[in-house]
Design a protein around this motif. Structure first.
Motif, PDB file in Angstrom:
ATOM      1  N   ASP A   1       0.822  -1.207   0.000  1.00 53.14           N
ATOM      2  CA  ASP A   1       0.000   0.000   0.000  1.00 53.14           C
ATOM      3  C   ASP A   1       0.855   1.255   0.000  1.00 53.14           C
ATOM      4  N   THR A   2       1.490   1.535   1.140  1.00 54.44           N
ATOM      5  CA  THR A   2       2.259   2.765   1.246  1.00 54.44           C
ATOM      6  C   THR A   2       3.739   2.533   1.549  1.00 54.44           C
ATOM      7  N   LYS A   3       4.081   1.372   2.109  1.00 55.46           N
ATOM      8  CA  LYS A   3       5.473   1.137   2.484  1.00 55.46           C
ATOM      9  C   LYS A   3       5.813  -0.339   2.389  1.00 55.46           C
ATOM     10  N   LEU A   4       7.092  -0.637   2.341  1.00 60.64           N
ATOM     11  CA  LEU A   4       7.545  -2.017   2.325  1.00 60.64           C
ATOM     12  C   LEU A   4       7.285  -2.677   3.677  1.00 60.64           C
ATOM     13  N   PRO A   5       7.137  -3.999   3.687  1.00 55.22           N
ATOM     14  CA  PRO A   5       7.135  -4.715   4.962  1.00 55.22           C
ATOM     15  C   PRO A   5       8.456  -4.476   5.690  1.00 55.22           C
ATOM     16  N   THR A   6       8.495  -4.792   6.949  1.00 57.01           N
ATOM     17  CA  THR A   6       9.719  -4.627   7.726  1.00 57.01           C
ATOM     18  C   THR A   6      10.810  -5.567   7.216  1.00 57.01           C
ATOM     19  N   GLU A   7      12.048  -5.254   7.571  1.00 54.89           N
ATOM     20  CA  GLU A   7      13.150  -6.139   7.201  1.00 54.89           C
ATOM     21  C   GLU A   7      12.916  -7.550   7.728  1.00 54.89           C
ATOM     22  N   LYS A   8      12.389  -7.634   8.943  1.00 60.42           N
ATOM     23  CA  LYS A   8      12.139  -8.946   9.539  1.00 60.42           C
ATOM     24  C   LYS A   8      11.136  -9.740   8.710  1.00 60.42           C
ATOM     25  N   ASP A   9      10.046  -9.073   8.277  1.00 54.89           N
ATOM     26  CA  ASP A   9       9.043  -9.750   7.447  1.00 54.89           C
ATOM     27  C   ASP A   9       9.632 -10.197   6.118  1.00 54.89           C
ATOM     28  N   LEU A  10      10.475  -9.351   5.518  1.00 53.22           N
ATOM     29  CA  LEU A  10      11.092  -9.714   4.246  1.00 53.22           C
ATOM     30  C   LEU A  10      12.098 -10.848   4.420  1.00 53.22           C
TER      31      LEU A  10
ATOM     32  N   VAL B   1      12.569   6.943   5.226  1.00 55.42           N
ATOM     33  CA  VAL B   1      12.269   7.856   6.327  1.00 55.42           C
ATOM     34  C   VAL B   1      12.861   7.251   7.586  1.00 55.42           C
ATOM     35  N   GLN B   2      13.845   7.913   8.146  1.00 59.35           N
ATOM     36  CA  GLN B   2      14.560   7.368   9.293  1.00 59.35           C
ATOM     37  C   GLN B   2      13.601   7.104  10.450  1.00 59.35           C
ATOM     38  N   GLY B   3      13.636   5.878  10.953  1.00 58.75           N
ATOM     39  CA  GLY B   3      12.795   5.486  12.071  1.00 58.75           C
ATOM     40  C   GLY B   3      11.397   5.046  11.694  1.00 58.75           C
ATOM     41  N   SER B   4      11.043   5.216  10.396  1.00 59.10           N
ATOM     42  CA  SER B   4       9.674   4.875   9.966  1.00 59.10           C
ATOM     43  C   SER B   4       9.623   3.808   8.887  1.00 59.10           C
ATOM     44  N   GLY B   5      10.728   3.594   8.162  1.00 59.30           N
ATOM     45  CA  GLY B   5      10.734   2.543   7.161  1.00 59.30           C
ATOM     46  C   GLY B   5      10.921   3.059   5.750  1.00 59.30           C
ATOM     47  N   ASN B   6      10.623   2.195   4.788  1.00 53.28           N
ATOM     48  CA  ASN B   6      10.792   2.479   3.362  1.00 53.28           C
ATOM     49  C   ASN B   6       9.430   2.655   2.706  1.00 53.28           C
ATOM     50  N   PHE B   7       9.136   3.860   2.284  1.00 51.59           N
ATOM     51  CA  PHE B   7       7.837   4.185   1.715  1.00 51.59           C
ATOM     52  C   PHE B   7       7.881   4.075   0.189  1.00 51.59           C
ATOM     53  N   ILE B   8       6.770   3.600  -0.383  1.00 53.28           N
ATOM     54  CA  ILE B   8       6.658   3.440  -1.833  1.00 53.28           C
ATOM     55  C   ILE B   8       6.492   4.809  -2.479  1.00 53.28           C
ATOM     56  N   ILE B   9       7.279   5.091  -3.511  1.00 56.45           N
ATOM     57  CA  ILE B   9       7.094   6.306  -4.294  1.00 56.45           C
ATOM     58  C   ILE B   9       6.025   6.031  -5.339  1.00 56.45           C
TER      59      ILE B   9
END
Length: 236
Positions: free
Chosen positions: A19-28, A55-63
């Motif tokens: 939707d808006t961001k990647l899953p966490t590193e752990k999920d991947l 975004v530091q502390g929030s994750g990787n958001f989809i452009i």
């Protein structure tokens, strides 16, 4: 391994799986049965393709691409745009599949030596039955010994990954306008002399060898360009 994971993440992004961001590193890590370092390398590849905003502390958001995304050519994606066009994949009609030796013009275009033997693939590519581009691609036989007739009908770069473990390291792109000569104009169904957007690209391996160079003439209506850059702080 991380290149293959990056390709799968890119495909998921283009298919709107996230939707808006990647899953966490752990999920991947769980999804791909991979280590944290491998996942981070894969995410770095996806980021360089211009599909993520960190975004530091929030994750990787989809452009998110513009709504009319089929008309946006993402130059940051690089090696396999045919699989990365939203509304795709592109469907190919092969016009020419043969071997040639590089003349002076091809040697200059592909940064190779005169006389180098090349696989030549010329094809029209369609998006939802509308002509998208005319692509003229060359693959030096010294790096790519064999191309199958089936591979040139689909994603050549997927074949290169599977057959030769070729992922590529860097790409040079040059976008310019050209006038269609008689032969190309006939292929794309446009008047001779019409201007069209042309992309000259060269793809390199990590050791500096060219594994592909191409010239692509885009005829899809209202095509726009997108490019992602990463700002680097330079200390003087």
């Amino acid at each position: 391994m991380y290149h293959a994971i990056a390709q799968e993440i890119i495909k998921s992004i283009m298919a709107d799986e996230y939707d808006t961001k990647l899953p966490t590193e752990k999920d991947l890590m769980v999804r791909f049965d991979a280590s944290r370092s491998t996942i981070r390398k894969a995410i770095d590849v996806v980021f360089r393709h211009g599909l993520l905003r960190r975004v530091q502390g929030s994750g990787n958001f989809i452009i998110k691409q513009p709504q009319a995304s089929a008309t946006v050519l993402n130059l940051s994606i690089g090696f396999d745009r045919s699989a990365m066009v939203e509304g795709g994949p592109l469907v190919s009609k092969v016009i020419t599949f043969d071997k040639v030796k590089a003349d002076e013009q091809l040697a200059k275009q592909g940064n190779i030596e005169v006389g180098d033997e090349l696989h030549r693939v010329i094809r029209l590519r369609y998006l939802k039955d509308a002509l998208y581009d005319l692509e003229e691609s060359y693959f030096p036989k010294a790096v790519v010994p064999f191309l199958s007739a089936e591979s040139v009908q689909h994603s050549i770069f997927a074949f290169l990954r599977e057959a030769y473990d070729i992922y590529g390291s860097t790409t040079e792109n040059y976008v310019h306008q050209v006038r269609l000569d008689a032969e190309r104009a006939k292929l794309v169904g446009e008047p001779e002399g019409d201007k069209t957007m042309c992309l000259d690209g060269i793809n390199y391996l990590a050791n500096g060898s060219v594994f592909n160079f191409s010239r692509t003439f885009f005829v899809y209506p209202d095509l726009e360009l997108y490019y992602h850059t990463e700002n680097i702080d330079l200390q003087h």
